[in-house]
Design an enzyme around this catalytic site. Sequence first.
Site, PDB file in Angstrom:
ATOM      1  N   TRP A 165     -11.101  -8.003  11.500  1.00 56.96           N
ATOM      2  CA  TRP A 165     -10.254  -7.566  10.384  1.00 56.96           C
ATOM      3  C   TRP A 165      -8.803  -7.603  10.839  1.00 56.96           C
ATOM      4  O   TRP A 165      -7.957  -8.221  10.206  1.00 56.96           O
ATOM      5  CB  TRP A 165     -10.647  -6.144   9.937  1.00 56.96           C
ATOM      6  CG  TRP A 165      -9.673  -5.604   8.930  1.00 56.96           C
ATOM      7  CD1 TRP A 165      -9.583  -5.963   7.617  1.00 56.96           C
ATOM      8  CD2 TRP A 165      -8.625  -4.657   9.161  1.00 56.96           C
ATOM      9  NE1 TRP A 165      -8.544  -5.288   7.011  1.00 56.96           N
ATOM     10  CE2 TRP A 165      -7.937  -4.472   7.935  1.00 56.96           C
ATOM     11  CE3 TRP A 165      -8.209  -3.935  10.282  1.00 56.96           C
ATOM     12  CZ2 TRP A 165      -6.858  -3.610   7.798  1.00 56.96           C
ATOM     13  CZ3 TRP A 165      -7.130  -3.067  10.149  1.00 56.96           C
ATOM     14  CH2 TRP A 165      -6.468  -2.916   8.913  1.00 56.96           C
TER      15      TRP A 165
ATOM     16  N   ARG B 208     -15.355  -3.090   5.341  1.00 58.72           N
ATOM     17  CA  ARG B 208     -14.935  -4.349   4.737  1.00 58.72           C
ATOM     18  C   ARG B 208     -16.145  -5.155   4.275  1.00 58.72           C
ATOM     19  O   ARG B 208     -17.268  -4.882   4.689  1.00 58.72           O
ATOM     20  CB  ARG B 208     -14.160  -5.208   5.768  1.00 58.72           C
ATOM     21  CG  ARG B 208     -12.763  -4.657   6.073  1.00 58.72           C
ATOM     22  CD  ARG B 208     -11.869  -4.781   4.848  1.00 58.72           C
ATOM     23  NE  ARG B 208     -10.516  -4.249   5.004  1.00 58.72           N
ATOM     24  CZ  ARG B 208     -10.129  -3.014   4.661  1.00 58.72           C
ATOM     25  NH1 ARG B 208     -10.985  -2.151   4.195  1.00 58.72           N
ATOM     26  NH2 ARG B 208      -8.868  -2.640   4.784  1.00 58.72           N
TER      27      ARG B 208
ATOM     28  N   ASP C 117      -7.779 -11.814  -4.700  1.00 60.33           N
ATOM     29  CA  ASP C 117      -7.642 -10.716  -3.745  1.00 60.33           C
ATOM     30  C   ASP C 117      -7.928 -11.230  -2.319  1.00 60.33           C
ATOM     31  O   ASP C 117      -7.224 -10.894  -1.369  1.00 60.33           O
ATOM     32  CB  ASP C 117      -8.629  -9.608  -4.140  1.00 60.33           C
ATOM     33  CG  ASP C 117      -8.433  -8.349  -3.318  1.00 60.33           C
ATOM     34  OD1 ASP C 117      -7.276  -8.001  -3.038  1.00 60.33           O
ATOM     35  OD2 ASP C 117      -9.442  -7.712  -2.961  1.00 60.33           O
TER      36      ASP C 117
ATOM     37  N   ASN D 113       0.790  -1.239   0.000  1.00 60.02           N
ATOM     38  CA  ASN D 113       0.000   0.000   0.000  1.00 60.02           C
ATOM     39  C   ASN D 113       0.820   1.286   0.000  1.00 60.02           C
ATOM     40  O   ASN D 113       0.270   2.357  -0.175  1.00 60.02           O
ATOM     41  CB  ASN D 113      -0.955   0.023   1.194  1.00 60.02           C
ATOM     42  CG  ASN D 113      -2.183  -0.837   0.961  1.00 60.02           C
ATOM     43  OD1 ASN D 113      -2.381  -1.347  -0.130  1.00 60.02           O
ATOM     44  ND2 ASN D 113      -3.001  -1.005   1.979  1.00 60.02           N
TER      45      ASN D 113
END
Length: 627
Positions: free
Chosen positions: A218, A249, A352, A62
Amino acid sequence: MANWETVVVNTDLLICGGGFSACGAATEAAYWAKKKGLKVTLVDKAALDRSGAVAMGLSAINQYVGIKDGENTAEDYIRYVRGDLMGISREDLVYNIARHVDSTVHLFEKWGLKIWKDEAGKYVHEGRWQLMINGESYKVIIAEAAKNAIAAAGGEIIERVFIVDPLMDGNKCVGAVGFSTRENKFYVFKAKAVIAGMGGAVHVFRPRSVGEGFGRSWYPPFNSGSSAYFTIKAGAEMTCQEVRFIPVRFKDAYGPVGAWFLLFKSRAVSATGGDYMVVRKAELENWKPYGLVKPIPANLRNYLGMLDTEQGLGPLYMETSEAIQNIAAQYKDDPKAFKKKMKELESEAWEDFLDMTISQAILWAAQNVKPEEKHSEIAACEPYFIGSHSGASGAWVSGPEDLPTPYKWGYTNMTTVNGLFAVGDGSGASSHKFSSGSHAEGRIAGKSAIKYIVEKGAEPKVDMAEVEKLKAKILLPLDLWDKHSKETTDVEVNTNYLLPRQFLHRLQKIMDEYAGGVISGFKTSKSLCERGLELMVLLKEDAAKMGARNHHELMRVWENNQRVYQAEAHIRSILFREETRWPGYYFRADKPKMDDANWKCFVNCQMDPKTGEWKMMKKDIWTMPGV
Ligand code: SFD
Ligand code: AMP
C-alpha cells in the site's frame, strides 16, 4: 574505495525529500528566502514530478477543515484526531496544521488541481474532512509550484540523489551527505538549517505480497525510513515509534476503501455476511472512551474485522454491488435515469483506483470483478510507518510559538537538534494531516527554518575528515562487490558479502515473527520483542557486509540500513509501552488491555549517536484548553 567524485553544495536551507511536505516547505521557504537573499536547495532521491506517496496520484484530499464556510473548526479537528489516536496526539501540532490547511487546499486549486464541485459550486465531500478530486496529476501540479518558487528565488533542485546521513556540529545539524543514483558522485551538502521530509517507511515488515508480487504494497516502495534514520542519527528525540499504521484495503493490489465507506456508504462483511461493525459493536465498550467516539477510530475498525478473520469468518468483503444498487435505487422508477446513474457510479468506482492505485483496476480486470455485480475482497495490510496518515511515528518537534503548549524549545517544527526540522511523515504525534496537511506543515516549517537562519544561522562548520569517513562507509558495498564477487560461481552466494535483497528478507522475517507482523496476526509480547532485539544485534553486525553491484543496489543497501533504525525504534517502543492501546494496529498479547492510568502518555525515545545507546521516556499529554 570506489573512485567517485565528491561534489560540495553550499546552501542556506537544505530540504531533504521532494514529496508533499518538502514541496510545501520549498514553496514557502523560497518566498521568504528571496526576500532575505538566501539560497534554498531541495534534494530528492527520485524525480520531483512523480516522487513519494502521491507518485501515482490520489482520488481525495483527506484534510480540509472548511473554516471559511463555517463547516468545522480547527478545534473540531483536534477532537477528531484525539479520538482516532486513542488519546495520544500533539494537539498543538494538530491545531497548527488544521488552522492552515484550508489555505493550502485553496492554493492547490489555484495551481490547477480539479476539486469536484456540486451544482451549487461547493466542494464535493467524500466524508466530513475529505474532498473528492481528479487527482491523477496531483503530484505533478504540486511539484510544479515548488519548482517555480525555487527557480524564482534562485535556489536549486537536485534529483536522483539519495540522502544518507546528517552532518553534525555538536547538537547542530549542518547539512547532509548522499550519493547520486545515476552517476559516480558523492554529495556533501553544507547548510545553515535542514528540513527532513523524506517520508515514512515500508518493507520494514514482510509484506503480504511476496514472490512474484514483491514490490506491491500500500505504502510506496520507495520510502524506506530515511526521515526516521536521519533524525535518529542526528540524535533527535523521537515520538510514537510504536504507532504503526495498518490500512484495510482491497486485497492484493491495495486499492483504497475510503470512497467506498464514506462516499458510497458501503458495508464490509464477513464470509457469512455479518457486518462486523454491527455484530461486534459490544467490543468497543472495552476501549472506552475512544471506542465510543465517532467516527470509530481506524485501528478499532480494523480490529473488529480482525476478530472475524481470527474466528474463521474470513475472507472479508466490501459490499460494492449493494452500495451501488442502494445509491441508484432512488432512480428505480425511471429506467433511463437508473441506467445513467449506474454507469456514473461504475465509472466513479473505477476512477477511484485509476487516480491512485492503478494496479487495483488491473487486478479487478484480471479477476473479472464487476463492482456493480459482485462484492470484492478486503484485508488488513502489513504494518507501515506513516505519521501523516493514521499512524503517528516521527520526530518530536517544537510546537507553534503563539500557543501555550508545554512542548516548545525553539522554532516551530524544529526537532530537539538545533537547525534540524521535521515535516510530514518525518514529524510525529500529529496524525491525519495527509497530503494537504503535510504540505501545510511543510509551509509552516519552511517559514520557521528561514526565520531560524535569519536569527541564528551561522556558517556551517563541516569536518571534511569526518565526511571522508562517511564517504568510505557509504561506498563500501561497491568495494565489497568488486573485491569478492568473482570468488564464487554464483554471485549471490558469497561468504564475504550478502546482497541487499537477502538482508531485507532477514529484517522482514524478524519484524514479522517477533514484532507483530501479518504472520503473527499482529500480536507480540515482551519476550518476543526482547528476542527480536537480540536478533537485531546480529542483523546489524551483518549490515556492514552488504555488497552492491551498481548504483541501484547501493541505494537498496542504504534503504535497508535506514529501515533497521526504524525497526529498532519500533520494537523498543512497543516493549516500553506495557499495554495494548491500538488493537487493530498491534496487540501486546501479554498486556491485552488499555491502561490509561499508567500509559496515557507519549512514548519518546532517543539514540545517542556516539554510543548507539537508546533512552526511553514517557511524556505527558497536553490537551488544548477548552477543547
Ligand atoms: O486515502 C528521499 N495519503 C493520502 N492523502 C490524501 O490527502 N488523500 C488520499 O487519498 C491519501 N491516500 C493515500 C495516502 C498515502 C498513500 C501511501 C496511499 C494513499 C497509497 C497520504 C499522503 O500521501 C501523505 O500524507 C503525504 O504524501 C506525506 O507527505 P511526505 O512529504 O511526508 O511524504 P511523501 O509525499 O511520500 O514524500 C517523500 C519524499 O522523500 C523522498 N525521499 N529523498 C532523498 N533521499 C532519501 N533517502 C529519500 N527517501 C525518500 C521521496 O522521493 C519523496 O520525494 S488514502 O488512500 O489513504
Ligand atoms: P482510506 O482510503 O481508508 O485511507 O480513507 C480515506 C479517508 O477516509 C481517511 O481520512 C480515513 O481516515 C477515512 N475513512 C476511511 N474509512 C472510514 C470509515 N469507515 N469511517 C470514517 N472514516 C473513514
